[in-house]
Write an enzyme that holds these catalytic residues in place. Structure first.
Site, PDB file in Angstrom:
ATOM      1  CG  HIS A 315      -2.069   0.906   1.131  1.00  0.00           C
ATOM      2  ND1 HIS A 315      -1.961   2.250   1.382  1.00  0.00           N
ATOM      3  CD2 HIS A 315      -3.353   0.680   0.756  1.00  0.00           C
ATOM      4  CE1 HIS A 315      -3.140   2.810   1.183  1.00  0.00           C
ATOM      5  NE2 HIS A 315      -3.996   1.885   0.793  1.00  0.00           N
ATOM      6  CG  ASP A 373      -8.535  -4.352  -2.469  1.00  0.00           C
ATOM      7  OD1 ASP A 373      -9.733  -4.180  -2.236  1.00  0.00           O
ATOM      8  OD2 ASP A 373      -7.800  -3.475  -2.949  1.00  0.00           O
TER       9      ASP A 373
END
Ligand code: ACO
Length: 449
Positions: A315, A373
């Site tokens: 991320h 996710d």
């Protein structure tokens, strides 16, 4: 709204130009939490230079009071409330109210807010016809971009954004209609009749009803599944200035219609590096196919010459476990237990993959952890959504974040049109070349063989 004078620090930052020997003082603005920022608004005026930051890795594009992230500690807060607390105690519409208005609602305000949202769940019937213009095999995200953009052609009573009432109607319409739009995109793709919203159901249950019910049978769904859907929306509600939110803000900074701005945000979310990752995770887990193949895929992800990446890992902001991922993991277990699917092979692969990656030097060194996710796809698949719908579900949850950020920007008196500059590396001025003297280029070889 930013009060820069209050937040200005006594300290400043000195920039020294080695070439000219000149130095410049850059004011420092203190954030309420997180890093301070250098105020470079006068930099170009004073130095004739821009800053260069592709991908905005060191740039705060705005000030905001909605969401705070500490990526190193793995903290996510909305209006000061920790995401774990919101995911455990709040339903999605309460979080919507919080994002839009800044505080959790009183019981009366919560009820009123729910009633307002319920009043807007249906789509204009003319808009319903728009779906039939799409191919049946269209990606539902393509339909979302089209239909949400088309909302801007339907609501002429809410286009004066200087009027708070019109602004709020646009916000409410978006939050209320987005599940209807998403569910209809799904129904259209499988050739089933559209199911109209039911206002006696909660936000999440109504969405599941519009998606999975058929006119021929009674619709039944367990409380746990509705809760998991609601929590999924809570976990996706907002995430500061990510690509899609920045897209919404940039589009909105010109004064564009909010429905069109949200359509732009949906387009940005679609990409596999952003919201499309939940779809990509399932594809990857299916491709891995068996726990014994994990090391091969880990090696592929580490190989500089292979474009493969572990989807659902890494991320831009979190250099620690994404706090949403831990809730999502818990939720995945609950859903699979409820559906008697705890032996789901994809869940097994995901758990093992996470275990191996978290012990691997490459992932440790680069601080690559599971993101939101990684487990969300497993939940959605178990609930019966096809992978093509995963990003649509993300968009449904994120709409409130986009519209809250849009509203915050519109209400900020220092709001300016977003207009980044560039480092120009192209040709400098040259004389126009006559057609007869131009060389044939090979770049179009595929066009004229
Ligand atoms: N697998 C393997 N290596 C990775 C991964 C990954 N998933 N993610 C990053 N890396 C490596 C990169 O190759 C790079 O290595 P290098 O420094 O040797 O060149 C380094 O880690 C840094 O990666 P960047 O791409 O520069 O980091 P950035 O912050 O730009 O990217 C992103 C973040 C796009 C999320 C990236 O980690 C990625 O592609 N992850 C997979 C896709 C994904 O899960 N996206 C969902 C994000 S969450 C969301 O949008 C809701």
């Amino acid at each position: 709204m930013a009060d820069y004078e209050d937040n200005k620090q006594n300290t400043s930052f000195t920039l020294f130009n080695n070439e000219t020997g000149k130095s410049y003082e850059l004011p420092v603005i203190k954030g309420k939490d997180g890093p301070n920022v250098l105020d470079i608004r006068k930099l170009y005026q004073e130095t004739g230079m821009f800053t260069y930051d592709p991908g905005f890795t060191s740039t705060a594009s705005c000030d905001s009071s909605i969401t705070f992230i500490d990526g190193n500690k793995g903290i996510l807060r909305h209006r000061g409330y920790d995401i774990h607390e919101l995911a455990s105690h709040s339903e999605f519409l309460e979080v919507c109210y919080l994002l839009l208005h800044g505080d959790l609602p009183s019981p009366e305000d919560k009820q009123k807010f729910k009633d307002v949202i319920r009043n807007h769940t249906m789509l204009h019937e003319q808009l319903v016809h728009l779906y039939r213009g799409f191919r049946r095999d269209a990606h539902p995200m393509a339909i979302m971009v089209g239909v949400v953009g088309a909302l801007s052609a339907f609501y002429h009573d809410s286009t004066d954004f200087s009027d708070i009432n019109q602004r709020m109607i646009a916000c409410h319409r978006l939050i209320a209609k987005i599940p209807t739009i998403g569910a209809m995109a799904y129904k259209y793709s499988i050739g089933q009749p559209f199911v109209y919203p039911r206002n006696d159901l909660s936000y999440a249950e109504n969405f599941l009803y519009m998606t999975f019910s058929v006119p021929t049978e009674e619709f039944k769904i367990s409380k746990k599944i509705v809760q998991a859907m609601d929590r999924f929306f809570v976990l996706h509600a907002d995430h500061e200035q990510n690509a899609s939110t920045s897209t919404v803000r940039l589009a909105g900074s010109s004064g564009a219609n909010p429905f069109a701005c949200i359509a732009a945000g949906i387009a940005s979310l679609w990409g596999p590096a952003h919201g499309g990752a939940n779809e990509a995770v399932i594809k990857m887990l299916e491709e891995i196919g068996d726990v014994k193949n994990i090391p091969e895929f880990i090696n592929k992800a580490k190989d500089k010459n292979d474009p493969f990446r572990l989807m659902g890992f890494g991320h831009r902001v979190y250099k620690n476990y994404d706090p949403r991922a831990s809730v999502m993991k818990e939720s995945a277990h609950e859903v699979l237990e409820e559906l008697n699917k705890l032996d789901d092979p994809l869940l097994k692969i995901a758990i093992e993959l996470e275990k191996i990656a978290l012990k691997d030097e490459y992932f440790i060194e680069k601080k690559l952890f599971p993101n939101v996710d990684f487990y969300s796809g497993i939940i959605l698949k178990a609930l019966g959504f096809p992978t093509s719908m995963f990003t649509v579900l993300f968009a449904i949850g994120r709409t409130v974040g986009w519209i809250s950020q849009w509203k915050e920007m519109i209400e900020d008196p220092i709001n300016k049109i977003g207009r980044p500059r560039q480092l120009y590396l192209g040709k400098t001025s040259r004389e126009f070349q006559k057609e007869s003297t131009r060389e044939k280029k090979s770049i179009f070889k595929w066009l004229w063989k």
